[in-house]
Scaffold this motif. Structure first.
Motif, PDB file in Angstrom:
ATOM      1  N   MET A 191       0.906  -1.094  -0.097  1.00 11.57           N
ATOM      2  CA  MET A 191      -0.051   0.050   0.118  1.00 11.57           C
ATOM      3  C   MET A 191       0.959   1.186  -0.017  1.00 11.57           C
ATOM      4  SD  MET A 191      -2.952   0.946   2.510  1.00 11.57           S
ATOM      5  CE  MET A 191      -2.362   1.863   3.843  1.00 11.57           C
ATOM      6  N   ALA A 192       0.612   2.192  -0.802  1.00 14.77           N
ATOM      7  CA  ALA A 192       1.451   3.364  -0.909  1.00 14.77           C
ATOM      8  C   ALA A 192       1.220   4.157   0.396  1.00 14.77           C
ATOM      9  CB  ALA A 192       0.824   4.239  -2.209  1.00 14.77           C
ATOM     10  N   HIS A 193       2.117   5.087   0.486  1.00 15.83           N
ATOM     11  CA  HIS A 193       2.097   5.872   1.879  1.00 15.83           C
ATOM     12  C   HIS A 193       0.779   7.068   1.575  1.00 15.83           C
ATOM     13  CE1 HIS A 193       3.290   8.540   5.308  1.00 15.83           C
ATOM     14  NE2 HIS A 193       3.249   9.428   4.523  1.00 15.83           N
ATOM     15  N   GLU A 194       0.067   7.112   2.731  1.00 15.00           N
ATOM     16  CA  GLU A 194      -1.111   7.582   2.621  1.00 15.00           C
ATOM     17  C   GLU A 194      -0.486   9.396   3.184  1.00 15.00           C
ATOM     18  OE1 GLU A 194      -5.324   6.526   3.150  1.00 15.00           O
ATOM     19  OE2 GLU A 194      -4.188   5.740   4.762  1.00 15.00           O
ATOM     20  N   SER A 195      -0.890  10.201   2.644  1.00 14.68           N
ATOM     21  CA  SER A 195      -0.886  11.867   3.242  1.00 14.68           C
ATOM     22  C   SER A 195      -1.485  11.935   4.543  1.00 14.68           C
ATOM     23  CB  SER A 195      -1.211  12.887   2.086  1.00 14.68           C
ATOM     24  OG  SER A 195      -2.450  13.018   2.189  1.00 14.68           O
ATOM     25  N   ARG A 236      -3.415  14.304   5.193  1.00 13.72           N
ATOM     26  CA  ARG A 236      -4.765  14.790   4.823  1.00 13.72           C
ATOM     27  C   ARG A 236      -5.584  13.660   4.490  1.00 13.72           C
ATOM     28  NH1 ARG A 236      -7.909  19.307   3.172  1.00 13.72           N
ATOM     29  NH2 ARG A 236      -6.394  20.611   3.619  1.00 13.72           N
ATOM     30  N   GLN A 237      -5.039  12.601   3.743  1.00 12.06           N
ATOM     31  CA  GLN A 237      -5.820  11.445   3.484  1.00 12.06           C
ATOM     32  C   GLN A 237      -6.164  10.501   4.798  1.00 12.06           C
ATOM     33  OE1 GLN A 237      -2.778   9.962   0.531  1.00 12.06           O
ATOM     34  NE2 GLN A 237      -4.426  10.393  -0.961  1.00 12.06           N
ATOM     35  N   GLN A 238      -5.335  10.396   5.685  1.00 12.98           N
ATOM     36  CA  GLN A 238      -5.432   9.658   6.954  1.00 12.98           C
ATOM     37  C   GLN A 238      -6.666  10.517   7.588  1.00 12.98           C
ATOM     38  OE1 GLN A 238      -1.996   7.756   8.663  1.00 12.98           O
ATOM     39  NE2 GLN A 238      -0.863   9.312   7.491  1.00 12.98           N
ATOM     40  N   GLU A 247       1.644  19.810   5.707  1.00 20.70           N
ATOM     41  CA  GLU A 247       2.270  18.314   6.136  1.00 20.70           C
ATOM     42  C   GLU A 247       3.678  18.477   6.084  1.00 20.70           C
ATOM     43  OE1 GLU A 247       0.790  14.875   4.054  1.00 20.70           O
ATOM     44  OE2 GLU A 247      -0.983  15.803   3.877  1.00 20.70           O
ATOM     45  N   ASN A 257      -1.791   2.233  13.957  1.00 21.39           N
ATOM     46  CA  ASN A 257      -2.615   1.159  13.803  1.00 21.39           C
ATOM     47  C   ASN A 257      -2.201   0.292  15.017  1.00 21.39           C
ATOM     48  OD1 ASN A 257      -3.502   2.012  11.191  1.00 21.39           O
ATOM     49  ND2 ASN A 257      -1.272   2.030  10.590  1.00 21.39           N
ATOM     50  N   LYS A 307      -7.660   1.936  13.780  1.00 20.14           N
ATOM     51  CA  LYS A 307      -6.631   3.026  13.301  1.00 20.14           C
ATOM     52  C   LYS A 307      -7.026   4.186  14.388  1.00 20.14           C
ATOM     53  CE  LYS A 307      -4.519   5.990  10.041  1.00 20.14           C
ATOM     54  NZ  LYS A 307      -3.692   5.411   8.885  1.00 20.14           N
TER      55      LYS A 307
END
Length: 168
Positions: free
Chosen positions: A1-5, A7-9, A90, A125, A130
């Motif tokens: 899984m790509a690293h989430e920003s 903001r996305q988290q 960020e 996590n 989460k």
């Protein structure tokens, strides 16, 4: 899984797990400003808005059309809510900490209306979900002591139901 920003988290709804204030030199020395069973939800929307509600539980129900001044006063003493834009840098500050600002456009406490407050932000996590940890920079007065505020939130599940479930 790509690293989430960050903001996305953040985007989504989170339930309050713990609201504590601890001594700066002793994190195990905790008090609960709204009691140990405080509840709440904080939400962040993709278009840059947020809303937070915190409640000290166990207020007796009353008929709102005929509520007494004391019953309504208890509502005010046991609830904090605010909503408005959030701003996120960020890149972070000089210590590398992300800069999250809550702009309290509307608030249940008049002194918070229009205020902009920085939040320290972290994620973890864990086996049961989460978590989002929010705090304020520095300390705040709790009684006669200066304490560090920390709120721990667990992500709520995505709600795609078309009708309310019975076990809410």
């Amino acid at each position: 899984m790509a690293h989430e920003s960050i903001r996305q988290q953040l985007i989504g709804a989170w339930e309050l797990i713990e609201y504590v204030a601890y001594l700066p030199d002793d994190p195990s020395n905790k008090v609960h400003p709204m009691g140990p069973n405080a509840t709440g939800i904080i939400m962040y929307t993709p278009d840059g808005y947020m809303s937070a509600q915190l409640l000290k539980p166990n207020q007796a129900a009353f008929d709102t059309a005929q509520g007494t001044a004391n019953e309504w006063a208890q509502v005010g003493k046991k609830f904090i809510g605010y909503t408005g834009q959030f701003y996120l840098d960020e890149r972070g500050d000089e210590k590398g900490r992300p800069i999250l600002i809550h702009h309290m456009r509307n608030a249940s406490l008049p002194s918070l209306r229009g205020d902009k407050q920085r939040r320290l932000v972290g994620f973890s996590n864990e086996s049961d979900g989460k978590y989002l940890v929010l705090g304020v920079e520095g300390t705040v007065a709790i009684g006669t002591e200066r304490r560090v505020l920390q709120l721990r939130w667990r992500r709520l599940p995505y709600n795609d139901k078309t009708t309310p479930q019975e076990n809410l």
